[in-house]
Motif scaffolding. Sequence first.
Motif, PDB file in Angstrom:
ATOM      1  N   ALA A 116      -0.958   4.569   0.783  1.00  0.00           N
ATOM      2  CA  ALA A 116      -0.530   3.898  -0.444  1.00  0.00           C
ATOM      3  C   ALA A 116      -1.636   2.976  -0.959  1.00  0.00           C
ATOM      4  CB  ALA A 116       0.746   3.100  -0.196  1.00  0.00           C
ATOM      5  N   LEU A 118      -4.781   3.284  -0.443  1.00  0.00           N
ATOM      6  CA  LEU A 118      -5.864   4.132  -0.947  1.00  0.00           C
ATOM      7  C   LEU A 118      -5.577   4.556  -2.390  1.00  0.00           C
ATOM      8  CD1 LEU A 118      -8.496   5.480  -0.016  1.00  0.00           C
ATOM      9  CD2 LEU A 118      -7.169   7.450   0.683  1.00  0.00           C
ATOM     10  N   ALA A 119      -4.321   4.922  -2.648  1.00  0.00           N
ATOM     11  CA  ALA A 119      -3.938   5.332  -4.001  1.00  0.00           C
ATOM     12  C   ALA A 119      -4.062   4.171  -4.980  1.00  0.00           C
ATOM     13  CB  ALA A 119      -2.510   5.867  -4.010  1.00  0.00           C
ATOM     14  N   LEU A 120      -3.781   2.971  -4.475  1.00  0.00           N
ATOM     15  CA  LEU A 120      -3.820   1.779  -5.317  1.00  0.00           C
ATOM     16  C   LEU A 120      -5.191   1.592  -5.977  1.00  0.00           C
ATOM     17  CD1 LEU A 120      -1.329   0.041  -5.452  1.00  0.00           C
ATOM     18  CD2 LEU A 120      -2.401  -1.547  -3.905  1.00  0.00           C
ATOM     19  N   THR A 122      -7.352   3.830  -6.872  1.00  0.00           N
ATOM     20  CA  THR A 122      -7.504   4.741  -8.003  1.00  0.00           C
ATOM     21  C   THR A 122      -6.680   4.281  -9.193  1.00  0.00           C
ATOM     22  OG1 THR A 122      -7.707   6.450  -6.344  1.00  0.00           O
ATOM     23  CG2 THR A 122      -7.534   7.170  -8.623  1.00  0.00           C
ATOM     24  N   ILE A 123      -5.469   3.781  -8.922  1.00  0.00           N
ATOM     25  CA  ILE A 123      -4.625   3.282 -10.006  1.00  0.00           C
ATOM     26  C   ILE A 123      -5.327   2.132 -10.733  1.00  0.00           C
ATOM     27  CG2 ILE A 123      -2.471   2.070 -10.520  1.00  0.00           C
ATOM     28  CD1 ILE A 123      -1.146   3.645  -8.290  1.00  0.00           C
ATOM     29  N   LEU A 126      -8.277   3.363 -12.843  1.00  0.00           N
ATOM     30  CA  LEU A 126      -7.854   3.974 -14.098  1.00  0.00           C
ATOM     31  C   LEU A 126      -7.356   2.920 -15.087  1.00  0.00           C
ATOM     32  CD1 LEU A 126      -5.992   7.045 -12.596  1.00  0.00           C
ATOM     33  CD2 LEU A 126      -8.077   7.118 -13.955  1.00  0.00           C
ATOM     34  N   LEU A 127      -6.571   1.942 -14.584  1.00  0.00           N
ATOM     35  CA  LEU A 127      -6.029   0.899 -15.458  1.00  0.00           C
ATOM     36  C   LEU A 127      -7.150   0.058 -16.072  1.00  0.00           C
ATOM     37  CD1 LEU A 127      -2.878  -0.394 -13.519  1.00  0.00           C
ATOM     38  CD2 LEU A 127      -2.930   0.843 -15.685  1.00  0.00           C
ATOM     39  N   GLU A 130      -9.165   1.675 -18.710  1.00  0.00           N
ATOM     40  CA  GLU A 130      -8.462   1.868 -19.969  1.00  0.00           C
ATOM     41  C   GLU A 130      -8.162   0.548 -20.686  1.00  0.00           C
ATOM     42  OE1 GLU A 130      -7.077   5.080 -22.333  1.00  0.00           O
ATOM     43  OE2 GLU A 130      -8.244   4.980 -20.497  1.00  0.00           O
ATOM     44  N   PHE A 131      -7.790  -0.490 -19.922  1.00  0.00           N
ATOM     45  CA  PHE A 131      -7.235  -1.682 -20.563  1.00  0.00           C
ATOM     46  C   PHE A 131      -8.037  -2.969 -20.359  1.00  0.00           C
ATOM     47  CE2 PHE A 131      -3.510   1.049 -19.504  1.00  0.00           C
ATOM     48  CZ  PHE A 131      -3.202   1.417 -20.807  1.00  0.00           C
ATOM     49  N   ILE A 242     -14.158   3.089  -3.829  1.00  0.00           N
ATOM     50  CA  ILE A 242     -13.445   3.260  -2.563  1.00  0.00           C
ATOM     51  C   ILE A 242     -14.405   3.157  -1.385  1.00  0.00           C
ATOM     52  CG2 ILE A 242     -12.230   4.947  -1.137  1.00  0.00           C
ATOM     53  CD1 ILE A 242     -10.643   5.730  -3.556  1.00  0.00           C
TER      54      ILE A 242
END
Lengths: 329, 288
Positions: A116, A118-120, A122-123, A126-127, A130-131, A242
């Motif tokens: 989880a 690790l996925a964070l 990437t999230i 991406l965020l 973009e923002f 990462i």
Amino acid sequence: MKLSRALVYSVLIALLLLLPAVFMVLDLGFAAAALYFCVQYSIMAMAWNFLAGYAGQVSFGHAVFFGVGAYTTMILLLFYEVTPWVGIPIGGVMAALLGLGLSFLFRLRSHWFSLATLALVTIFLLLFQEFAPGRAAGLQVPIVPPEKEFYYLRYAGAYYYIYLALAYLGVEVLLMNYLVKRDVGYYLQAIREDEETAMSLGINPFKYKVLAMLVSSFFMGIAGGLYTVRFRFVDPYCVFDILLISIYPVIASLLGGMYTFWGPVVGSFVFVPIFEYVRSNIVTAFPRYFGLHFLVAGIILFLISLRVPRGIVGWLEAKGYVRRPRYGG
Amino acid sequence: MVDLNSLIGAVVSGLMIGSIYALIAVGLALIWGVMNVINFAQADYMALGAFLGFVILEALGVDPLISLSLIFATVFLVGILTQVVAIEPVLEAPVLSQITVTFSLLLIIRYGLEVVMGPYTRIVEVPYRDMFIRVGGVSFSLPQLIALIVSLAVAFALYLFMSRTFLGAALRATAQDMLAAQLHGINIKQMYRLAFGIGVGISAIGGVLLSLFYPIYPEMGAFFTMIAFICVVLGGFGSIFGAYLGGIIIGLLETVSALFISPSLKTLAAFIVFILIILFKPKGLFGR
């Protein structure tokens, strides 16, 4: 000959304080840059190890705290003219708040938690792409006149930043030593070894995991802020990397010894120079071999996983060269 | 308003890319199911497969689809070698050692490939790369269609292997109860080797299929590793069928959500689904 602990520590500290000055006088830019990285990674590895080594929560997502710390310091400096002297600690606080917010991930056990986190990363990548202000292009500290150098913490070379990072490393060592020497260290290890048993002894695992997370994410955020003033440039790819940000502290901690207090620092001071040497001297000379330093990192990680799972400090302790501390670790 | 043709197009291309994700995820689920090891390097064996296809095409002019079985066999053997050298020594060790070993494999394969091949992006120049098939108002890319068909065939072959052969039954027995299987005279060590070999070999097939319509580069595994985890978690860890379906669902989720939200955010949807699933339904949609 038996050396006293205090003497060894004082010699090491004196050496660390002296080295940057020596490098500056001799104009050894590369050595100073490498030393800075050693200290920065020591901060990061100790932070990671406090959560993973002591509390047993193996996070692959510590880059999110690093990134938030880095962005906070940068945004405060760039848009609100807040000096990094204040901005870096605020970055640490923001990272700790994020750590608090992410504490719900403690519902997950062992590798689920690792996946989880690790996925964070990437999230967040991406965020922010973009923002965040500056989007994918990132943000840069402007050039400032010499009289504002101190306010903007904008110096040439790594020399001054080594002292800054060393100061934060000192604070981290003192705080963690304080916590580990008290009951917290025992509680965390009890939770790491067997959560159910710890609970039956009246320890609240969640409470102590959150405490470990707060300390861990705070110093990871601090490292991010230091990175910002040192390199004056942040973009989502650098700070949410990462490998370089999340995994390198893991490798350094493992190499030094995860379940020991000084392991992460020892690991950083061994691992980072090797890595930096390969990257600057071989990869820069032969761009065709881009990726060689990661390959070297992989081989080191492979060998320690198979051969010295307790790390350098753990191995020294087992051989009796270093006394195992009575508390923690 | 999204028109029907682009929706159909998105669904079809979602199925196609999803069938690649599915192959990588199936290998991951197989390895996890049989020996409880999470292979972080799963998608890098995929990159290895893709580059083998590329090298064979460049050197001998043999289409990757023809050399597919050779590539599978090669990566299968690499997988067995990996199992013997790297995984077997840490099978009894704490989970952390297993995680770090497979993570080190990730680094070694990914950046070993980069050192050998150079950090360049390659195109696998098959003659049918840019061909399209038009049905009604929607056109399908031919290599993507091939990928979907081959992926389904591989999945079906794996299903037959697992359900109809003695080795497959032995693998399933090992996955269900290692001790009982051992008592029945199954050599667990060899089952583990077989599982790892097949697991990464299938992933390599996914890489070859992907290379027919997608540029390849040594670090391509980075993205697909996370995707494979998402698919497997969605399908329920250990369920091979679930992992395949998980792959298809994520492929669809990506392409269809790209129609409605910004294309650069399409991956975000998959990652958020991932976090939600492991938090609230950790056994996945088809978990045992």
